[in-house]
Motif scaffolding. Structure first.
Motif, PDB file in Angstrom:
ATOM      1  N   GLY A  67       6.565  -0.143 -17.848  1.00 19.36           N
ATOM      2  CA  GLY A  67       5.969  -1.414 -18.223  1.00 19.36           C
ATOM      3  C   GLY A  67       6.045  -2.463 -17.129  1.00 19.36           C
ATOM      4  O   GLY A  67       5.550  -3.560 -17.290  1.00 19.36           O
ATOM      5  N   GLY A  68       6.649  -2.134 -15.993  1.00 18.94           N
ATOM      6  CA  GLY A  68       6.733  -3.063 -14.866  1.00 18.94           C
ATOM      7  C   GLY A  68       5.675  -2.743 -13.839  1.00 18.94           C
ATOM      8  O   GLY A  68       4.620  -2.194 -14.156  1.00 18.94           O
ATOM      9  N   ALA A  69       5.954  -3.094 -12.598  1.00 18.60           N
ATOM     10  CA  ALA A  69       5.025  -2.809 -11.508  1.00 18.60           C
ATOM     11  C   ALA A  69       5.816  -2.617 -10.218  1.00 18.60           C
ATOM     12  O   ALA A  69       6.951  -3.085 -10.104  1.00 18.60           O
ATOM     13  CB  ALA A  69       4.019  -3.932 -11.356  1.00 18.60           C
ATOM     14  N   PHE A  70       5.213  -1.910  -9.247  1.00 22.94           N
ATOM     15  CA  PHE A  70       5.860  -1.646  -7.968  1.00 22.94           C
ATOM     16  C   PHE A  70       4.824  -1.709  -6.857  1.00 22.94           C
ATOM     17  O   PHE A  70       3.632  -1.544  -7.103  1.00 22.94           O
ATOM     18  CB  PHE A  70       6.554  -0.277  -7.973  1.00 22.94           C
ATOM     19  CG  PHE A  70       5.605   0.871  -8.165  1.00 22.94           C
ATOM     20  CD1 PHE A  70       5.098   1.566  -7.074  1.00 22.94           C
ATOM     21  CD2 PHE A  70       5.205   1.263  -9.431  1.00 22.94           C
ATOM     22  CE1 PHE A  70       4.211   2.625  -7.238  1.00 22.94           C
ATOM     23  CE2 PHE A  70       4.326   2.317  -9.615  1.00 22.94           C
ATOM     24  CZ  PHE A  70       3.827   3.008  -8.512  1.00 22.94           C
ATOM     25  N   CYS A  71       5.291  -1.966  -5.641  1.00 20.17           N
ATOM     26  CA  CYS A  71       4.399  -1.993  -4.482  1.00 20.17           C
ATOM     27  C   CYS A  71       3.986  -0.563  -4.148  1.00 20.17           C
ATOM     28  O   CYS A  71       4.828   0.337  -4.094  1.00 20.17           O
ATOM     29  CB  CYS A  71       5.094  -2.628  -3.279  1.00 20.17           C
ATOM     30  SG  CYS A  71       5.443  -4.387  -3.498  1.00 20.17           S
ATOM     31  N   ALA A  72       2.693  -0.365  -3.955  1.00 19.91           N
ATOM     32  CA  ALA A  72       2.153   0.966  -3.673  1.00 19.91           C
ATOM     33  C   ALA A  72       1.237   0.891  -2.459  1.00 19.91           C
ATOM     34  O   ALA A  72       0.706  -0.168  -2.146  1.00 19.91           O
ATOM     35  CB  ALA A  72       1.372   1.472  -4.883  1.00 19.91           C
ATOM     36  N   PRO A  73       1.043   2.024  -1.774  1.00 12.02           N
ATOM     37  CA  PRO A  73       0.121   2.022  -0.628  1.00 12.02           C
ATOM     38  C   PRO A  73      -1.320   1.887  -1.098  1.00 12.02           C
ATOM     39  O   PRO A  73      -1.658   2.263  -2.222  1.00 12.02           O
ATOM     40  CB  PRO A  73       0.363   3.386   0.029  1.00 12.02           C
ATOM     41  CG  PRO A  73       0.923   4.239  -1.048  1.00 12.02           C
ATOM     42  CD  PRO A  73       1.660   3.328  -1.991  1.00 12.02           C
ATOM     43  N   ARG A  74      -2.163   1.382  -0.226  1.00 10.28           N
ATOM     44  CA  ARG A  74      -3.591   1.303  -0.532  1.00 10.28           C
ATOM     45  C   ARG A  74      -4.200   2.706  -0.469  1.00 10.28           C
ATOM     46  O   ARG A  74      -3.648   3.603   0.157  1.00 10.28           O
ATOM     47  CB  ARG A  74      -4.288   0.378   0.464  1.00 10.28           C
ATOM     48  CG  ARG A  74      -3.956  -1.070   0.219  1.00 10.28           C
ATOM     49  CD  ARG A  74      -4.613  -1.948   1.266  1.00 10.28           C
ATOM     50  NE  ARG A  74      -4.506  -3.333   0.880  1.00 10.28           N
ATOM     51  CZ  ARG A  74      -5.506  -4.047   0.365  1.00 10.28           C
ATOM     52  NH1 ARG A  74      -6.682  -3.496   0.190  1.00 10.28           N
ATOM     53  NH2 ARG A  74      -5.323  -5.292   0.037  1.00 10.28           N
ATOM     54  N   ALA A  75      -5.339   2.865  -1.127  1.00  7.83           N
ATOM     55  CA  ALA A  75      -5.988   4.174  -1.212  1.00  7.83           C
ATOM     56  C   ALA A  75      -6.554   4.614   0.139  1.00  7.83           C
ATOM     57  O   ALA A  75      -7.114   3.817   0.876  1.00  7.83           O
ATOM     58  CB  ALA A  75      -7.097   4.133  -2.254  1.00  7.83           C
TER      59      ALA A  75
END
Length: 100
Positions: free
Chosen positions: A52-60
């Motif tokens: 239910g949270g969020a995290f930093c992810a790489p761009r596609a």
């Protein structure tokens, strides 16, 4: 002298202080928790549907599913890396990152 006093007064009041999340050295790394894509060095704060949270992810990357960058707080799918454009080459296919 008056300009220097105005600058000091602005700093003390908080009007001239930069947004720390906007500075690259303070941006969060991949997998760090985030609330907004502007916090992440990659520019993508991805929803974590499990927690239910969020995290930093790489761009596609090229040919990966993408969404254009949103103005909202988090992304469901990250936008493309620099130099790629999120387009659909086929009406039946989802949007993917391509070089054009």
């Amino acid at each position: 002298m008056a300009a220097a006093l105005a600058l000091v007064a602005g700093v003390l009041s908080g009007a001239v202080l930069p947004l720390w999340s906007a500075l690259p050295q303070y941006k969060k790394k991949i997998t760090d928790r985030c609330f907004h894509h502007s916090e992440c060095y990659s520019g993508c704060c991805l929803m974590d549907l499990d927690s239910g949270g969020a995290f930093c992810a790489p761009r596609a990357r090229i040919t990966m599913i993408c969404l254009p960058q949103t103005k909202g707080a988090t992304n469901i799918i990250c936008p493309c890396r620099m130099g790629l454009t999120c387009i659909s080459k086929d009406l039946m296919c989802s949007r993917r990152c391509h070089m054009i």
